[in-house]
Design a protein around this motif. Sequence first.
Motif, PDB file in Angstrom:
ATOM      1  N   PHE A 187       0.855  -1.381   0.053  1.00  0.00           N
ATOM      2  CA  PHE A 187       0.006   0.176   0.014  1.00  0.00           C
ATOM      3  C   PHE A 187       0.797   1.234  -0.027  1.00  0.00           C
ATOM      4  N   PHE A 188       2.197   1.076   0.216  1.00  0.00           N
ATOM      5  CA  PHE A 188       3.037   2.142   0.183  1.00  0.00           C
ATOM      6  C   PHE A 188       3.482   2.627  -1.294  1.00  0.00           C
ATOM      7  N   SER A 189       2.900   1.928  -2.314  1.00  0.00           N
ATOM      8  CA  SER A 189       3.640   2.152  -3.482  1.00  0.00           C
ATOM      9  C   SER A 189       2.917   3.221  -3.938  1.00  0.00           C
ATOM     10  N   ALA A 190       3.663   3.997  -4.959  1.00  0.00           N
ATOM     11  CA  ALA A 190       3.131   5.083  -5.518  1.00  0.00           C
ATOM     12  C   ALA A 190       2.153   4.920  -6.786  1.00  0.00           C
ATOM     13  N   THR A 210       9.613 -10.871 -11.629  1.00  0.00           N
ATOM     14  CA  THR A 210       9.091  -9.856 -10.518  1.00  0.00           C
ATOM     15  C   THR A 210       9.995  -8.582 -10.348  1.00  0.00           C
ATOM     16  N   PHE A 211      11.127  -8.556 -10.425  1.00  0.00           N
ATOM     17  CA  PHE A 211      11.648  -7.399 -10.426  1.00  0.00           C
ATOM     18  C   PHE A 211      11.959  -6.624 -11.615  1.00  0.00           C
ATOM     19  N   HIS A 212      11.713  -7.462 -12.770  1.00  0.00           N
ATOM     20  CA  HIS A 212      11.455  -6.554 -13.899  1.00  0.00           C
ATOM     21  C   HIS A 212      10.208  -5.578 -14.239  1.00  0.00           C
ATOM     22  N   LEU A 213       9.284  -6.537 -13.564  1.00  0.00           N
ATOM     23  CA  LEU A 213       7.741  -6.184 -14.101  1.00  0.00           C
ATOM     24  C   LEU A 213       7.062  -5.336 -12.879  1.00  0.00           C
ATOM     25  N   THR A 214       7.288  -5.672 -11.737  1.00  0.00           N
ATOM     26  CA  THR A 214       6.352  -5.541 -10.667  1.00  0.00           C
ATOM     27  C   THR A 214       6.751  -4.293  -9.849  1.00  0.00           C
ATOM     28  N   VAL A 215       7.954  -4.509  -9.361  1.00  0.00           N
ATOM     29  CA  VAL A 215       8.185  -3.455  -8.176  1.00  0.00           C
ATOM     30  C   VAL A 215       9.563  -2.906  -8.489  1.00  0.00           C
ATOM     31  N   SER A 216       9.530  -1.662  -8.337  1.00  0.00           N
ATOM     32  CA  SER A 216      11.110  -0.854  -8.357  1.00  0.00           C
ATOM     33  C   SER A 216      11.462  -0.067  -6.993  1.00  0.00           C
ATOM     34  N   PHE A 217      12.604   0.219  -6.749  1.00  0.00           N
ATOM     35  CA  PHE A 217      13.133   0.997  -5.389  1.00  0.00           C
ATOM     36  C   PHE A 217      12.518   2.452  -5.377  1.00  0.00           C
ATOM     37  N   ASP A 218      12.394   2.669  -6.663  1.00  0.00           N
ATOM     38  CA  ASP A 218      11.713   4.374  -6.564  1.00  0.00           C
ATOM     39  C   ASP A 218      10.280   4.395  -6.527  1.00  0.00           C
ATOM     40  N   ASN A 260       8.408   1.843  -4.610  1.00  0.00           N
ATOM     41  CA  ASN A 260       8.001   1.523  -3.193  1.00  0.00           C
ATOM     42  C   ASN A 260       9.411   1.088  -2.391  1.00  0.00           C
ATOM     43  N   PRO A 261      10.400   1.864  -1.940  1.00  0.00           N
ATOM     44  CA  PRO A 261      11.617   1.327  -1.481  1.00  0.00           C
ATOM     45  C   PRO A 261      11.384   0.131  -0.344  1.00  0.00           C
ATOM     46  N   LEU A 262      10.422   0.506   0.700  1.00  0.00           N
ATOM     47  CA  LEU A 262      10.164  -0.564   1.737  1.00  0.00           C
ATOM     48  C   LEU A 262       9.870  -1.936   1.112  1.00  0.00           C
ATOM     49  N   LEU A 263       8.838  -1.946   0.113  1.00  0.00           N
ATOM     50  CA  LEU A 263       8.665  -3.301  -0.463  1.00  0.00           C
ATOM     51  C   LEU A 263       9.694  -3.747  -1.377  1.00  0.00           C
ATOM     52  N   TYR A 281      12.029  -5.361   1.063  1.00  0.00           N
ATOM     53  CA  TYR A 281      11.416  -6.706   1.593  1.00  0.00           C
ATOM     54  C   TYR A 281      11.572  -7.728   0.776  1.00  0.00           C
ATOM     55  N   LEU A 282      11.314  -7.555  -0.466  1.00  0.00           N
ATOM     56  CA  LEU A 282      11.414  -8.511  -1.485  1.00  0.00           C
ATOM     57  C   LEU A 282      12.674  -8.935  -1.929  1.00  0.00           C
ATOM     58  N   VAL A 283      13.833  -7.944  -1.810  1.00  0.00           N
ATOM     59  CA  VAL A 283      15.265  -8.513  -1.986  1.00  0.00           C
ATOM     60  C   VAL A 283      15.490  -9.423  -0.845  1.00  0.00           C
ATOM     61  N   LEU A 284      15.392  -8.975   0.315  1.00  0.00           N
ATOM     62  CA  LEU A 284      15.446  -9.844   1.638  1.00  0.00           C
ATOM     63  C   LEU A 284      14.714 -11.338   1.474  1.00  0.00           C
ATOM     64  N   ILE A 285      13.692 -11.402   1.111  1.00  0.00           N
ATOM     65  CA  ILE A 285      12.799 -12.674   1.014  1.00  0.00           C
ATOM     66  C   ILE A 285      13.316 -13.544  -0.079  1.00  0.00           C
ATOM     67  N   SER A 286      13.609 -12.954  -1.147  1.00  0.00           N
ATOM     68  CA  SER A 286      14.272 -13.467  -2.166  1.00  0.00           C
ATOM     69  C   SER A 286      15.652 -14.171  -1.955  1.00  0.00           C
ATOM     70  N   GLY A 287      16.317 -13.319  -1.210  1.00  0.00           N
ATOM     71  CA  GLY A 287      17.689 -13.941  -0.873  1.00  0.00           C
ATOM     72  C   GLY A 287      17.615 -14.944  -0.121  1.00  0.00           C
ATOM     73  N   PHE A 288      16.704 -14.848   0.977  1.00  0.00           N
ATOM     74  CA  PHE A 288      16.223 -16.000   1.882  1.00  0.00           C
ATOM     75  C   PHE A 288      15.978 -17.298   1.041  1.00  0.00           C
TER      76      PHE A 288
END
Length: 431
Positions: free
Chosen positions: A24-27, A170-178, A180-183, A186-193
């Motif tokens: 919900f924090f996404s621009a 996902t990282f190509h199409l769905t979300v970017s740092f600009d 929604n940085p929090l999301l 989160y996705l970088v960490l969860i993907s890394g795990f």
Amino acid sequence: MKINIKATNYFFWGLALLVIPLSFFSAPEASGHHKMPPLLKHVNEIVALTGYSMLALSFVLSARIKWLERQFDGLDKMYQTHHKMAVVAFIFMLAHPFLLALRWIPDNAARFFLSVFPLHHRDEVNLGSYALWGIIVLMVFTLLIKLPYRIWKISHKFMGVFFIMIVIHTFHLTVSFDRNPLLWIYLVLISGFGIAAFIYQTLLFGLFNRGLMYVVKAVEKTNGKVLSVKLIPQGRELNFIPGQFCFFSFRYPGLSRESHPYTLCSGEGSTVQILVKSLGDYTSRLYDTLKPGAKVKINGPYGCFHFREGINDQVWIAGGVGIAPFVSWMNDLQLKPSDKLRVELYYCVNQEGEAMYLDEFRSFEQSFPGFKLHLICADKEGFLKVRGIVGIQEKEIFLCGPKAMSKSLNGIFQEMHIPSQSIHYENFDFS
């Protein structure tokens, strides 16, 4: 120390669902070529990312991490959470392309169905479609078609490859740092795990868990279906707590090297003993062909099925080869007696001839005043009637047996309002 299994489960489910409020924090983003209302597009994104986060965490839950196993009070409980989370992830990810394809309804129904196939103009979109169909095939074989265990285990390794494809998608199409940085973090960490757990389990597990080599000392067919196997070490000895189990990989010609879990019945000096029931192709072949001298690789121990962490008044319930941990506990009590412990063992079998270690338990009953044996034979008295066990609501319950038996008894325990903290079970059917 008592482990709050519910708290650990809530943590993992909560961690997976954290993606929803973060979304919900996404621009705001225009619908673009999708021709979808912004609200529907945002809902679809949340559905996709929820399935994504659950899939990532399911890899962590399947990696046999011993520290994490203790938080779940046993590998079997951790695997069960893994299974549930993977199924929910699959449902959410399956819903994602169909929600996205709604933009073609009602004008172009044919394109609605074709859009779930890798027929798009962009490679990153097709990558997601390939991964989805790969997961669909694997889930069909997991849930509907029972492959031989060895083949299923090999095929399941592709799940990690498909997950990496979904990460790229996902990282190509769905979300970017600009946006929604929090999301994004989160996705970088969860993907890394998830990726780290997949690499650890697939490529590095053997390096960190080399296992111990044993050799079969003696083999005894206790009845028409159960094999008693005694093993001695070829080097370092196994150190375990009575009631724990290990994964055993038998190494001799004509038998695959797949590993299966078996409870350690006893450890007399350097010797360990297990019970193997002939149930499928692998165990039937083991029953027919295993001879003394065969080499065995043991990995473990695992499990948190420990009677000494319970209160003094206990009920032990065993079904079939589920007697194994209780044999181990009987041997442990002979070495380290407890004057305060009061135990009733309900040993459930179809007929008395199937009962193993019956003479040993009866002898133990004579020498240990706090122990009482109840042999429940289904052909004579039907199934165990736990409601008739006096004072069971105030006792600690330890249960090990077939999945159907455990499920039935746990349902009765709930109806009797017995606290879940008082019920301990072990189930090798991790589904």
